[in-house]
Design a protein around this motif. Structure first.
Motif, PDB file in Angstrom:
ATOM      1  N   LEU A 154      -9.298 -54.839  -8.620  1.00  0.00           N
ATOM      2  CA  LEU A 154      -9.051 -56.187  -9.154  1.00  0.00           C
ATOM      3  C   LEU A 154      -7.691 -56.254  -9.834  1.00  0.00           C
ATOM      4  O   LEU A 154      -6.967 -57.244  -9.705  1.00  0.00           O
ATOM      5  N   TYR A 155      -7.348 -55.188 -10.542  1.00  0.00           N
ATOM      6  CA  TYR A 155      -6.047 -55.136 -11.202  1.00  0.00           C
ATOM      7  C   TYR A 155      -4.913 -55.175 -10.182  1.00  0.00           C
ATOM      8  O   TYR A 155      -3.930 -55.915 -10.357  1.00  0.00           O
ATOM      9  N   GLN A 156      -5.034 -54.433  -9.111  1.00  0.00           N
ATOM     10  CA  GLN A 156      -4.011 -54.440  -8.057  1.00  0.00           C
ATOM     11  C   GLN A 156      -3.899 -55.817  -7.411  1.00  0.00           C
ATOM     12  O   GLN A 156      -2.803 -56.292  -7.111  1.00  0.00           O
ATOM     13  N   SER A 157      -5.030 -56.472  -7.202  1.00  0.00           N
ATOM     14  CA  SER A 157      -5.015 -57.837  -6.651  1.00  0.00           C
ATOM     15  C   SER A 157      -4.327 -58.795  -7.611  1.00  0.00           C
ATOM     16  O   SER A 157      -3.572 -59.678  -7.200  1.00  0.00           O
ATOM     17  N   ALA A 158      -4.585 -58.633  -8.903  1.00  0.00           N
ATOM     18  CA  ALA A 158      -3.936 -59.490  -9.904  1.00  0.00           C
ATOM     19  C   ALA A 158      -2.433 -59.282  -9.895  1.00  0.00           C
ATOM     20  O   ALA A 158      -1.661 -60.239 -10.017  1.00  0.00           O
ATOM     21  N   LEU A 159      -1.985 -58.039  -9.739  1.00  0.00           N
ATOM     22  CA  LEU A 159      -0.549 -57.772  -9.670  1.00  0.00           C
ATOM     23  C   LEU A 159       0.077 -58.429  -8.450  1.00  0.00           C
ATOM     24  O   LEU A 159       1.170 -59.014  -8.532  1.00  0.00           O
ATOM     25  N   ARG A 160      -0.596 -58.370  -7.315  1.00  0.00           N
ATOM     26  CA  ARG A 160      -0.072 -59.023  -6.102  1.00  0.00           C
ATOM     27  C   ARG A 160      -0.017 -60.540  -6.290  1.00  0.00           C
ATOM     28  O   ARG A 160       0.950 -61.191  -5.892  1.00  0.00           O
ATOM     29  N   LEU A 161      -1.054 -61.120  -6.897  1.00  0.00           N
ATOM     30  CA  LEU A 161      -1.054 -62.559  -7.164  1.00  0.00           C
ATOM     31  C   LEU A 161       0.091 -62.944  -8.095  1.00  0.00           C
ATOM     32  O   LEU A 161       0.747 -63.960  -7.903  1.00  0.00           O
ATOM     33  N   ARG A 162       0.318 -62.142  -9.119  1.00  0.00           N
ATOM     34  CA  ARG A 162       1.414 -62.419 -10.041  1.00  0.00           C
ATOM     35  C   ARG A 162       2.735 -62.444  -9.298  1.00  0.00           C
ATOM     36  O   ARG A 162       3.564 -63.339  -9.499  1.00  0.00           O
ATOM     37  N   ASP A 163       2.958 -61.483  -8.417  1.00  0.00           N
ATOM     38  CA  ASP A 163       4.204 -61.438  -7.660  1.00  0.00           C
ATOM     39  C   ASP A 163       4.371 -62.667  -6.780  1.00  0.00           C
ATOM     40  O   ASP A 163       5.465 -63.219  -6.653  1.00  0.00           O
ATOM     41  N   ILE A 164       3.280 -63.129  -6.190  1.00  0.00           N
ATOM     42  CA  ILE A 164       3.327 -64.338  -5.365  1.00  0.00           C
ATOM     43  C   ILE A 164       3.682 -65.545  -6.214  1.00  0.00           C
ATOM     44  O   ILE A 164       4.546 -66.350  -5.858  1.00  0.00           O
ATOM     45  N   TYR A 165       3.043 -65.677  -7.360  1.00  0.00           N
ATOM     46  CA  TYR A 165       3.314 -66.819  -8.240  1.00  0.00           C
ATOM     47  C   TYR A 165       4.738 -66.798  -8.758  1.00  0.00           C
ATOM     48  O   TYR A 165       5.405 -67.826  -8.842  1.00  0.00           O
TER      49      TYR A 165
END
Length: 186
Positions: A154-165
């Motif tokens: 979940l943390y890795q997914s959150a990091l990827r989402l942050r980069d997209i945003y």
């Protein structure tokens, strides 16, 4: 009522044609209505904080709220005023009519609070008058990640989402997302 329904069933072609015409006019109206992707919504709200260290809620109402509300009642365009007293401070929330210019209302509120300061106790701190700006203070999008995955995934997914945003220039709260992720790591 049943007569109207019976008439609609006996004239199905007329009803269906009327429905089709209404749908076409509705779509045409929807297309012609001007819209903005990011409208500037000015909310006519003002928030006042009246700090007085050590004051009880009852004394805060008597010493801070009452004199301030008396002065604020003289302002035109106030549609609603709510007050709250608690230990150490009091708060007043003012809603103005939508036709009121918020900058003028803010100046009027500051002047009324300045007049009411003469009634405050000597140890009262400086009142804080703020406009509530809905566009800049409240997020438009909230993302919550959950699921039957390991916390690290979940943390890795959150990091990827942050980069997209952060890659999208129009998003102004990427810093908030980054801060949430930093706090999530702890």
């Amino acid at each position: 009522m049943t007569g109207l329904i019976d008439a609609a069933f006996t004239r199905t072609r007329v009803v269906m044609t009327a429905l089709l015409v209404m749908i076409i006019f509705g779509l045409a109206a929807y297309q012609s209505i001007p819209r903005e992707a990011d409208p500037d919504i000015t909310a006519p709200f003002v928030f006042i904080t009246l700090p007085l260290p050590g004051v009880s809620p009852e004394d805060g109402e008597r010493l801070l709220i009452r004199p301030t509300e008396l002065e604020l009642q003289t302002i035109e365009g106030v549609s609603e005023m709510n007050s709250l007293a608690f230990d150490g401070a009091a708060q007043i929330f003012i809603e103005f009519d939508t036709s009121v210019e918020i900058d003028t209302a803010l100046i009027d509120v500051r002047e009324a609070v300045d007049r009411a300061k003469a009634e405050y106790p000597a140890d009262a701190e400086e009142p804080v008058v703020n406009e509530i700006n809905l566009q800049n203070q409240f997020p438009i999008l909230t993302v919550i990640l959950s699921g039957d995955a390991p916390e690290r995934a979940l943390y890795q997914s959150a990091l990827r989402l942050r980069d997209i945003y952060l890659a999208i220039a129009t998003i102004g709260f990427g810093e908030i997302v980054a801060e949430l992720i930093k706090n999530f790591d702890n």
